[in-house]
Design a protein around this motif. Structure first.
Motif, PDB file in Angstrom:
ATOM      1  N   PRO A 183      -2.526  12.448  -7.003  1.00 45.90           N
ATOM      2  CA  PRO A 183      -1.777  13.111  -5.927  1.00 45.90           C
ATOM      3  C   PRO A 183      -2.737  13.771  -4.932  1.00 45.90           C
ATOM      4  N   LEU A 184      -2.230  14.086  -3.760  1.00 46.57           N
ATOM      5  CA  LEU A 184      -3.033  14.736  -2.727  1.00 46.57           C
ATOM      6  C   LEU A 184      -3.074  16.245  -2.952  1.00 46.57           C
ATOM      7  N   ILE A 185      -4.175  16.878  -2.545  1.00 51.66           N
ATOM      8  CA  ILE A 185      -4.257  18.338  -2.565  1.00 51.66           C
ATOM      9  C   ILE A 185      -3.816  18.860  -1.198  1.00 51.66           C
ATOM     10  N   TRP A 186      -3.621  20.165  -1.100  1.00 53.38           N
ATOM     11  CA  TRP A 186      -2.912  20.690   0.070  1.00 53.38           C
ATOM     12  C   TRP A 186      -3.651  20.458   1.374  1.00 53.38           C
ATOM     13  N   ASP A 187      -4.987  20.566   1.397  1.00 54.64           N
ATOM     14  CA  ASP A 187      -5.696  20.355   2.659  1.00 54.64           C
ATOM     15  C   ASP A 187      -5.660  18.885   3.075  1.00 54.64           C
TER      16      ASP A 187
ATOM     17  N   ILE B 248      -2.990  17.066   2.480  1.00 54.28           N
ATOM     18  CA  ILE B 248      -1.638  16.965   3.009  1.00 54.28           C
ATOM     19  C   ILE B 248      -1.568  17.541   4.420  1.00 54.28           C
ATOM     20  N   LYS B 249      -2.297  18.614   4.672  1.00 47.60           N
ATOM     21  CA  LYS B 249      -2.358  19.183   6.026  1.00 47.60           C
ATOM     22  C   LYS B 249      -2.896  18.140   7.011  1.00 47.60           C
ATOM     23  N   ALA B 250      -4.017  17.504   6.647  1.00 49.08           N
ATOM     24  CA  ALA B 250      -4.601  16.473   7.514  1.00 49.08           C
ATOM     25  C   ALA B 250      -3.655  15.283   7.645  1.00 49.08           C
ATOM     26  N   TYR B 251      -2.967  14.960   6.564  1.00 49.54           N
ATOM     27  CA  TYR B 251      -2.030  13.832   6.544  1.00 49.54           C
ATOM     28  C   TYR B 251      -0.861  14.063   7.510  1.00 49.54           C
ATOM     29  N   ILE B 252      -0.274  15.261   7.439  1.00 48.43           N
ATOM     30  CA  ILE B 252       0.852  15.593   8.313  1.00 48.43           C
ATOM     31  C   ILE B 252       0.422  15.577   9.773  1.00 48.43           C
ATOM     32  N   GLU B 253      -0.712  16.192  10.068  1.00 44.27           N
ATOM     33  CA  GLU B 253      -1.175  16.264  11.450  1.00 44.27           C
ATOM     34  C   GLU B 253      -1.548  14.880  11.980  1.00 44.27           C
ATOM     35  N   TYR B 254      -2.115  14.047  11.121  1.00 48.34           N
ATOM     36  CA  TYR B 254      -2.490  12.701  11.556  1.00 48.34           C
ATOM     37  C   TYR B 254      -1.252  11.881  11.905  1.00 48.34           C
ATOM     38  N   ARG B 255      -0.255  11.923  11.043  1.00 49.06           N
ATOM     39  CA  ARG B 255       0.957  11.140  11.295  1.00 49.06           C
ATOM     40  C   ARG B 255       1.669  11.625  12.559  1.00 49.06           C
ATOM     41  N   LEU B 256       1.689  12.920  12.779  1.00 49.49           N
ATOM     42  CA  LEU B 256       2.282  13.449  14.007  1.00 49.49           C
ATOM     43  C   LEU B 256       1.510  12.948  15.226  1.00 49.49           C
TER      44      LEU B 256
ATOM     45  N   GLY C 108       1.455  18.692  21.077  1.00 46.70           N
ATOM     46  CA  GLY C 108       1.643  20.125  21.253  1.00 46.70           C
ATOM     47  C   GLY C 108       0.861  20.954  20.251  1.00 46.70           C
ATOM     48  N   ASN C 109       1.270  22.224  20.128  1.00 43.64           N
ATOM     49  CA  ASN C 109       0.658  23.129  19.164  1.00 43.64           C
ATOM     50  C   ASN C 109       1.031  22.731  17.742  1.00 43.64           C
ATOM     51  N   GLN C 110       0.356  23.341  16.780  1.00 44.87           N
ATOM     52  CA  GLN C 110       0.587  23.005  15.376  1.00 44.87           C
ATOM     53  C   GLN C 110       2.052  23.234  15.018  1.00 44.87           C
ATOM     54  N   LEU C 111       2.708  22.173  14.542  1.00 43.25           N
ATOM     55  CA  LEU C 111       4.138  22.246  14.232  1.00 43.25           C
ATOM     56  C   LEU C 111       4.411  22.948  12.910  1.00 43.25           C
ATOM     57  N   PHE C 112       3.580  22.687  11.914  1.00 44.45           N
ATOM     58  CA  PHE C 112       3.746  23.269  10.580  1.00 44.45           C
ATOM     59  C   PHE C 112       2.614  24.268  10.338  1.00 44.45           C
ATOM     60  N   SER C 113       2.954  25.481   9.954  1.00 46.84           N
ATOM     61  CA  SER C 113       1.917  26.464   9.629  1.00 46.84           C
ATOM     62  C   SER C 113       1.236  26.082   8.321  1.00 46.84           C
ATOM     63  N   ASP C 114       0.022  26.608   8.106  1.00 47.45           N
ATOM     64  CA  ASP C 114      -0.687  26.339   6.854  1.00 47.45           C
ATOM     65  C   ASP C 114       0.118  26.825   5.653  1.00 47.45           C
TER      66      ASP C 114
END
Length: 310
Positions: free
Chosen positions: A191-195, A197-205, A212-218
């Motif tokens: 499984p992925l670790i949280w950082d 997943i952060k990079a994953y979410i931002e990349y897909r967006l 725009g600005n960061q959609l999901f906070s850390d």
């Protein structure tokens, strides 16, 4: 849905394994490297296992898309096949036009002849099976026998198995020990670790067109990562629902309440929320709100629709 609201060209968190959204996360890159090295070495059996939703099919498609031009790839996405059906499927993938009245011995002979023909033309043949844990034992044995086909210097066919952890459990059976010994390279997707997943979410967006600005906070990404247990498919489901709820309220940034409601509504997510957790009915109310907003945007006479339903 919410694409226009967030300035997106496409939905970023669909469940379709689209290689356009492939992101070089460590476990996925390592799996691809193992596969590429094993294929280059001409090994008979290669295996990749991982929990449901960890990205096996996406890696499978990425592998096939990146194969050099001197490889002929035969792909069987649903291998819940008997030995006879598996032979027919392989024959079709090899481009054989065969008659239905052939017996299995004749069919096997034609497959071997075709493999020799492709080898003589300079092609290496790869048979890729997704969801390999569904293969019956007899079909697994059929695969092993196919890898016995070889010239003096090389195998005529290599087999790549993608499967859930149940595949590893099945390979412990004494009846499959010969096949297990043929698996020279294997990789288990973690499984992925949280950082990640952060990079994953931002990349897909970003791929979807968000600027725009960061959609999901850390903080909320950590919440999603924990609820999803690091599984990309669950991350996609939760993030998609959170964006829908954010859109329903006309917000430009996803809030914690959106993520929590999305988590509660996701069947396989781990609901680990504070003591003042939201009730599932809140999600239902927000979904109704989102539906009304979309009907208004579509210029639908929703009041008439509501009257008719009463």
């Amino acid at each position: 849905m919410y694409q226009q609201h967030f300035g997106l060209g496409q939905l970023p968190f669909t469940l379709t394994p689209n290689t356009q959204f492939f992101f070089g996360l460590t476990p996925h890159v390592e799996a691809l490297q193992v596969l590429q090295i094993a294929i280059a070495n001409g090994e008979g059996f290669i295996k990749v296992t991982g929990e449901v939703g960890t990205g096996k099919t996406l890696i499978c498609r990425k592998l096939m898309n990146d194969l050099p031009s001197d490889y002929h790839c035969a792909y069987v996405p649903n291998p819940y096949l008997s030995p006879d059906e598996l032979r027919w499927a392989l024959a079709a993938e090899l481009g054989l036009e065969i008659q239905n009245d052939l017996n299995q011995q004749q069919l096997t002979g034609l497959i071997q002849t075709r493999l020799l023909e492709l080898n003589g033309q300079g092609f290496k043949v790869i048979l890729v099976l997704d969801e390999a844990q569904a293969l019956p034992n007899q079909s697994l044995e059929t695969l092993r026998l196919f890898t016995n086909l070889e010239t003096e210097s090389a195998k005529l066919i290599q087999v790549v198995l993608f499967g859930q952890p149940e595949l590893d459990n099945r390979l412990q059976a004494p009846s499959l020990r010969q096949l297990k010994q043929r698996i020279t390279f294997s990789y288990n997707l973690r499984p992925l670790i949280w950082d990640e997943i952060k990079a994953y979410i931002e990349y897909r967006l970003g791929v979807a067109g968000y600027q725009g600005n960061q959609l999901f906070s850390d903080k909320d990404i950590k919440l999603i990562a924990q609820a999803a247990r690091g599984i990309p498919r669950l991350v996609n489901i939760i993030a998609n629902k959170a964006l829908l709820l954010c859109f329903a309220e006309g917000k430009q940034q996803v809030l914690s309440k959106h993520c929590k409601a999305a988590i509660i509504d996701t069947e396989d997510a781990d609901v680990v929320l504070p003591s003042n957790r939201m009730n599932a009915w809140v999600f239902g109310i927000l979904i109704i709100s989102a539906s009304l907003v979309m009907l208004l945007i579509a210029d639908v006479d929703w009041l008439s629709i509501l009257r008719e339903s009463i």
